[in-house]
Design a protein around this motif. Structure first.
Motif, mmCIF file in Angstrom:
data_model
loop_
_atom_site.group_PDB
_atom_site.id
_atom_site.type_symbol
_atom_site.label_atom_id
_atom_site.label_comp_id
_atom_site.label_asym_id
_atom_site.label_seq_id
_atom_site.Cartn_x
_atom_site.Cartn_y
_atom_site.Cartn_z
ATOM 1 N N ARG A 84 19.004 5.102 -16.465
ATOM 2 C CA ARG A 84 19.447 5.988 -15.386
ATOM 3 C C ARG A 84 20.462 7.003 -15.896
ATOM 4 O O ARG A 84 20.435 8.168 -15.524
ATOM 5 N N ASN A 127 22.084 -2.484 -19.584
ATOM 6 C CA ASN A 127 21.469 -2.975 -18.354
ATOM 7 C C ASN A 127 20.354 -3.969 -18.648
ATOM 8 O O ASN A 127 20.060 -4.841 -17.839
ATOM 9 N N THR A 182 16.919 -8.435 -17.854
ATOM 10 C CA THR A 182 18.002 -7.656 -17.272
ATOM 11 C C THR A 182 19.130 -8.570 -16.796
ATOM 12 O O THR A 182 18.961 -9.787 -16.704
ATOM 13 N N MET A 186 11.841 5.034 -11.470
ATOM 14 C CA MET A 186 13.108 4.322 -11.277
ATOM 15 C C MET A 186 13.445 4.168 -9.797
ATOM 16 O O MET A 186 13.894 3.095 -9.372
ATOM 17 N N VAL A 187 13.217 5.196 -9.036
ATOM 18 C CA VAL A 187 13.511 5.137 -7.603
ATOM 19 C C VAL A 187 12.520 4.214 -6.889
ATOM 20 O O VAL A 187 12.914 3.353 -6.104
ATOM 21 N N GLU A 188 11.235 4.359 -7.182
ATOM 22 C CA GLU A 188 10.208 3.538 -6.520
ATOM 23 C C GLU A 188 10.375 2.055 -6.801
ATOM 24 O O GLU A 188 10.196 1.222 -5.919
ATOM 25 N N HIS A 189 10.694 1.722 -8.046
ATOM 26 C CA HIS A 189 10.751 0.314 -8.449
ATOM 27 C C HIS A 189 12.177 -0.236 -8.531
ATOM 28 O O HIS A 189 12.354 -1.406 -8.880
ATOM 29 N N ARG A 190 13.158 0.615 -8.236
ATOM 30 C CA ARG A 190 14.567 0.220 -8.249
ATOM 31 C C ARG A 190 14.950 -0.432 -9.580
ATOM 32 O O ARG A 190 15.529 -1.519 -9.614
ATOM 33 N N ILE A 191 14.593 0.254 -10.672
ATOM 34 C CA ILE A 191 14.925 -0.255 -11.997
ATOM 35 C C ILE A 191 15.896 0.699 -12.688
ATOM 36 O O ILE A 191 15.927 1.885 -12.395
ATOM 37 N N ARG A 192 16.669 0.155 -13.605
ATOM 38 C CA ARG A 192 17.729 0.922 -14.266
ATOM 39 C C ARG A 192 17.313 1.509 -15.601
ATOM 40 O O ARG A 192 17.892 2.479 -16.064
ATOM 41 N N GLN A 216 11.032 9.238 -10.727
ATOM 42 C CA GLN A 216 10.203 8.702 -9.639
ATOM 43 C C GLN A 216 9.980 7.195 -9.805
ATOM 44 O O GLN A 216 10.116 6.426 -8.848
#
Length: 141
Positions: free
Chosen positions: A128, A39, A54, A105-111, A103
């Motif tokens: 992920r 990724n 990325t 990864m979800v908050e910043h939408r990163i893989r 947390q």
């Protein structure tokens, strides 16, 4: 699931991390993404992590803008990683709890997130898929 609360990055991160240099062009980078099925790659300069690049960074180059209505593939693919990488990257330490990684990864939408030791040296990367593996492993109990 309670076991997940105790799990840290060190147990699930990938330790054999491939890195790239700022002066590599996007064509070579895209070939690496295709070959390795990663990724992202940490960007290193003299043994120090200076950013992350990325697949999305490549895609952003092709977004239509008022000054660039028809981006030319070959022109854009000669750009260097240093021009498109994210220099302000999020990183964690090996003792960071996986719940915190989830947390972030979800908050910043990163893989994936770079893992640095106390001396700010690259020691791993957590993706992920690693968090999903931890969730699956701890759910068995």
């Amino acid at each position: 699931m309670y076991r997940l609360l105790e799990q840290t990055v060190e147990s699930y991160m990938t330790q054999d991390v491939r890195t790239v240099r700022r002066d590599l062009d996007l064509l070579a980078l895209s070939e690496m993404f295709e070959r390795d099925d990663f990724n992202s790659y940490p960007v290193e300069d003299d043994g120090q992590v200076v950013g992350i690049v990325t697949k999305f960074d490549i895609l952003k180059c092709f977004a239509f803008t008022p000054s660039q209505m028809l981006p030319r593939y070959h022109d854009l693919m000669t750009r260097k990683i240093g021009d498109v990488m994210t220099p302000d990257f999020i990183y964690v330490s090996p003792d960071t709890r996986l719940t915190r990684v989830l947390q972030i990864m979800v908050e910043h939408r990163i893989r994936s997130i770079i893992v640095l030791d106390g001396a700010q040296k690259l020691i791993g990367i957590v993706a992920r898929e690693d968090v999903i593996a931890a969730l699956k492993a701890t759910a068995r109990d």
